[in-house]
Design an enzyme around this catalytic site. Structure first.
Site, PDB file in Angstrom:
ATOM      1  N   ASP A   1      35.094  44.338  36.905  1.00  0.00           N
ATOM      2  CA  ASP A   1      34.856  43.772  38.369  1.00  0.00           C
ATOM      3  C   ASP A   1      35.224  44.867  39.421  1.00  0.00           C
ATOM      4  O   ASP A   1      36.406  45.487  39.230  1.00  0.00           O
ATOM      5  CB  ASP A   1      35.766  42.557  38.443  1.00  0.00           C
ATOM      6  CG  ASP A   1      35.455  41.677  39.661  1.00  0.00           C
ATOM      7  OD1 ASP A   1      34.353  41.374  40.075  1.00  0.00           O
ATOM      8  OD2 ASP A   1      36.429  41.580  40.597  1.00  0.00           O
TER       9      ASP A   1
ATOM     10  N   GLU B   1      30.889  46.884  37.881  1.00  0.00           N
ATOM     11  CA  GLU B   1      30.515  46.382  39.134  1.00  0.00           C
ATOM     12  C   GLU B   1      31.085  47.383  40.131  1.00  0.00           C
ATOM     13  O   GLU B   1      32.235  47.454  40.207  1.00  0.00           O
ATOM     14  CB  GLU B   1      31.209  44.924  39.242  1.00  0.00           C
ATOM     15  CG  GLU B   1      30.465  44.324  40.449  1.00  0.00           C
ATOM     16  CD  GLU B   1      31.256  43.158  41.218  1.00  0.00           C
ATOM     17  OE1 GLU B   1      30.799  42.566  42.092  1.00  0.00           O
ATOM     18  OE2 GLU B   1      32.611  43.305  40.983  1.00  0.00           O
TER      19      GLU B   1
END
Length: 527
Positions: free
Chosen positions: A195, A249
């Site tokens: 993330d 990401e």
């Protein structure tokens, strides 16, 4: 000869666990419910799942504020339940990728609880403290610095004050994360989705960010100079253990920024928000992004149009909230263009967005924060609610409707957030019983992709646009496939125009609006 990796021809399905399926009757999706639905995923043709965070967490940011990296939150089941899901998926040929948030931890994590307000803690340097905070702002609005009560210092948080950034300039932090990676590989996972991976703070506190027209530009707090070195060490460590899928990401829609993090030494793929997060449907822009990815991206792109962080594709791209023909056409593009496809749960059903009617029906911290900020700025409750809805990520997070039963088969009790009002008509059971439903179209095109080497791993031979029709051919060693997807007015099949001298009479078809054509040609293999 290039090395083949299993993820290159997989079709992934994103599971937002709280809203997937409740298996223990508490209104919240969990691993017991997921295990019960593995057959559903296999029937659809899914060969990889990405599961959003399920770790112990205060749930300030839907689980992206982790208080224990090596456990399963009891709300989602037990570690044994997780292992059963992995085993069930593997038995059906489905790989399992999990979210790993290594930019920050929850304020409830033991590292930070010992470090907070305690300059002598051995964990103090796991985080970033300063007596003179700079002007960096949180991505959730407001300052990115939070004061301690006694020390005169402030700790740094890019997101909510309950999500404390780790100090990646400290080698011990890296070793701690390596141990976390080891733990989950031992549980059988096949990869990690990192993330906000370009947000890692590797250089500590830097200069102020510039402000233009009252808006801060995040030039010094993200994409810091030492980040590639940190990511290279992480990726090298994982690859030493086996063929694991590494997804990054990246907090950017700019291809030069995305490409910076994708290479054989860094991430296998990065999420292409430049393609997936477009707010409205624009064929020219869609085609332009496909062209740009073809020319500028070093590795395979990712292909997604919905996620837990953005409104559903059908609501953004359809001419109406329930524009199934447009959703079907976009699905064909997603599953046949060059890249690794990620289907967000419910898109195969044509699920529409959740729309709160009051501030109390907002669940996402981002929406809640913007609501309070708008009220503080003097906006009316109605205007503040509209502002909050525009910034909230709740739209795609409503529970998945499995049937027309009570609570749409998601649970036998009231779900943690409301179901969509149309879930009685739009649900998995109804779709599977209708041969011409969107669900069956997904199943059919996924099966075609699995059967076609050119659609799985083939390169582009052609990529073009005629009016509102995007067309391309992909080529592998043993076949080529031509795809044309028309999003506008009826048009003669572009393949017929390009191959006029060899077209048979029955191939001069016209493509209507949101119609498509897929033509495969196999080659004779050399003896």
């Amino acid at each position: 000869m290039k090395t083949w990796h299993w993820w290159q021809d997989a079709v992934f399905y994103q599971i937002y666990l709280p809203s997937f399926c409740d298996g223990n009757a508490d209104g919240l999706g969990d691993f017991i419910g997921l295990e019960q639905k593995v057959d559903y995923l296999a029937e659809l043709g899914i060969t990889g799942v990405w599961i959003t965070p399920f770790y112990p967490s205060p749930l300030v940011d839907n689980g992206y504020d982790i208080s224990d990296y090596c456990a399963v939150d009891s709300r989602f089941g037990s570690m044994d339940n997780f292992r059963k899901v992995v085993a069930a998926c593997h038995a059906k040929g489905i790989r399992v990728v999990i979210d790993l948030v290594i930019n920050h931890v929850s304020t409830e994590h033991p590292w930070f609880k010992e470090a907070f307000n305690n300059p002598q803690s051995r964990y103090r340097d796991y985080f970033i403290f300063s007596r003179q905070p700079n002007n960096w702002q949180s991505f959730f609005s407001g300052s990115a610095w939070q004061a301690e009560p006694d020390t005169g210092q402030y700790y740094y948080h890019k997101f909510s004050p309950q999500q404390v950034d780790l100090n990646w300039a400290n080698p011990q932090v890296e070793q701690e994360i390596f141990a976390v990676i080891d733990f989950w590989m031992a549980q059988g996972v096949d990869g990690f989705r990192f993330d906000v991976i370009n947000f890692l703070t590797t250089e500590g506190v830097g200069p102020d960010n510039p402000e233009i027209d009252g808006q801060q530009r995040h030039e010094n707090d993200v994409n810091q100079p030492g980040i590639e070195h940190a990511l290279r060490r992480i990726c090298h460590y994982v690859r030493e253990q086996g063929d694991y899928f590494l997804i990054g990401e990246i907090g950017s829609e700019e291809l030069p920024v995305l490409s910076r993090y994708q290479s054989p030494e860094l991430m296998d793929v990065v999420f292409n928000f430049n393609l997936g997060s477009q707010k409205t449907f624009d064929v020219a822009r869609l085609f332009g992004e496909l062209q740009a990815m073809r020319k500028q991206q070093a590795g395979m792109p990712t292909l997604f149009f919905s996620s837990h962080d953005m409104p559903r594709m059908i609501g953004r791209f359809g001419e109406t909230e329930r524009d199934t023909p447009r959703a079907r056409a976009v699905m064909v593009l997603q599953l046949t263009a060059l890249g690794v496809p990620f289907i967000f749960q419910g898109d195969e059903l044509g699920m529409s967005n959740y729309l709160p009617k009051t501030a109390e029906q907002i669940f996402d911290i981002q929406g809640k924060t913007h609501y309070q900020t708008a009220l503080a700025a003097g906006l009316s409750t109605g205007a503040a609610l509209a502002c909050a809805i525009s910034q909230s990520r709740d739209g795609s997070r409503s529970p998945l409707p499995w049937s027309a039963a009570l609570f749409s088969g998601f649970s036998c009790v009231k779900p943690w957030m409301p179901l969509n009002p149309n879930s009685l008509e739009i649900n998995a059971e109804a779709q599977r019983q209708q041969p011409d439903s969107l669900w069956h179209e997904y199943q059919k095109i996924i099966a075609l992709r699995h059967a076609s080497s050119s659609l799985r791993t083939g390169v582009y031979r052609d990529l073009g646009r005629t009016g509102d029709c995007i067309w391309y051919s992909r080529e592998s060693e043993d076949e080529s496939t031509w795809v044309a997807v028309n999003f506008g007015a009826p048009i003669r099949n572009p393949w017929c125009e390009i191959n006029a001298s060899t077209v048979a009479g029955n191939e001069s078809e016209w493509l209507g609006k949101n119609e498509f054509i897929i033509k495969r040609s196999c080659y004779a293999k050399a003896q």
